[in-house]
Design an enzyme around this catalytic site. Structure first.
Site, PDB file in Angstrom:
ATOM      1  N   ASP A  16      33.757  41.364  40.054  1.00  9.92           N
ATOM      2  CA  ASP A  16      35.480  41.218  40.374  1.00  9.92           C
ATOM      3  C   ASP A  16      35.810  39.470  39.936  1.00  9.92           C
ATOM      4  O   ASP A  16      35.122  39.492  39.546  1.00  9.92           O
ATOM      5  CB  ASP A  16      34.927  40.868  42.204  1.00  9.92           C
ATOM      6  CG  ASP A  16      36.538  41.175  42.058  1.00  9.92           C
ATOM      7  OD1 ASP A  16      37.554  41.566  42.028  1.00  9.92           O
ATOM      8  OD2 ASP A  16      37.042  41.611  43.855  1.00  9.92           O
ATOM      9  N   ASN A  64      40.006  52.252  42.552  1.00 13.20           N
ATOM     10  CA  ASN A  64      41.027  51.501  40.865  1.00 13.20           C
ATOM     11  C   ASN A  64      42.010  52.475  40.448  1.00 13.20           C
ATOM     12  O   ASN A  64      43.064  52.321  39.649  1.00 13.20           O
ATOM     13  CB  ASN A  64      40.530  50.719  40.006  1.00 13.20           C
ATOM     14  CG  ASN A  64      39.460  49.714  40.384  1.00 13.20           C
ATOM     15  OD1 ASN A  64      38.256  49.779  40.175  1.00 13.20           O
ATOM     16  ND2 ASN A  64      39.638  49.016  41.228  1.00 13.20           N
TER      17      ASN A  64
END
Ligand code: IPE
Ligand code: IPE
Ligand code: MG
Length: 228
Positions: A16, A64
């Site tokens: 991330d 996502n």
């Protein structure tokens, strides 16, 4: 050289912070994702050298898809290029590719590319690289429970046997970069007794030394599994 004294067989990473890495440099988010792919290359090489048998990388979650269409398409494009350009390197380094998640629902060209890459690396033995693509742990658990129920009684063992990770060693260490302290629907079943490691380092800045630091800390952890 293999130095596996840390004892971690299977390491997973929530990669991330690509967007924030780019923002800090006043670059478009896609530049962060490109830098993220470079970090993947470096870390996969390091994992083999550090004696890690299996590594699972969270590349694209089932959530996502909520991102702008352009970013989703940039991510898919990078994924395709990564598989194409790194296949030879996987062969050279004895890396077996695996993909977890609902990847068969991706675009036909991506599915074909993945199928080919899985086949070409299926005989490799040194390191397994599992890429989580269109992956959500809750979706994985629904699929596993459905398959387990169709085959017989549902038990912890039969569910585990139908998870996408069924043929991998138990998860030892789960790393998340970028300072976020949550699992974001990643490996929920597998992390029951995994050691968790959170670092503020953004994914494109994550270096083999950072992986080594996580493994060193892992080696010092006391895993009790509910016992004494
Ligand atoms: C991780 O970086 C890559 C993916 C989720 C595909 P992000 O894109 O989430 O980066 P941040 O969290 O916005 O910094
Ligand atoms: C998790 O990161 C997914 C990947 C790294 C592929 P996100 O950036 O999507 O997670 P949230 O939205 O911050 O929970
Ligand atoms: Mg993020």
């Amino acid at each position: 050289m293999t130095i596996a004294n840390h004892g971690a067989r299977h390491v997973a990473i929530i990669m991330d912070g690509n967007g924030r890495w780019a923002k800090k440099r006043l670059l478009p988010r896609v530049a962060g994702h490109k830098a993220g792919v470079e970090a993947v290359r470096t870390i996969v090489r390091a994992a083999g050298d550090l004696g890690i048998e299996a590594m699972t990388l969270y590349a694209f979650s089932s959530e996502n898809w909520k991102r702008p269409e352009e970013e989703v398409s940039d991510l898919m494009g990078l994924m395709k290029r990564f598989i194409l350009s790194d296949l030879d390197e996987f062969a050279a380094n004895d890396v077996k590719l695996k993909v977890i998640g609902n990847w068969r629902a991706l675009a036909p060209d991506v599915v074909k590319l993945i199928d080919n890459a899985l086949e070409r690396t299926s005989g490799n033995k040194r390191t397994t690289l599992a890429v989580a693509l269109n992956y959500g742990a809750q979706d994985e658990l629904v699929r596993a429970a459905t398959a387990a129920a169709a085959a017989g009684p549902i038990t912890e063992e039969t569910i585990a046997a139908h998870l996408d990770t069924a043929d991998m060693p138990p998860l030892d260490l789960l790393i998340r970069t970028s300072g976020e302290v949550r699992l974001s629907n990643f490996l929920l079943w597998q992390s029951a007794y995994a050691e968790l490691y959170f670092t503020d380092t953004l994914w494109p800045d994550f270096k083999p030394a950072d992986l080594k630091a996580a493994l060193d800390q892992f080696a010092r952890r006391d895993r009790r599994y509910g016992g004494l």
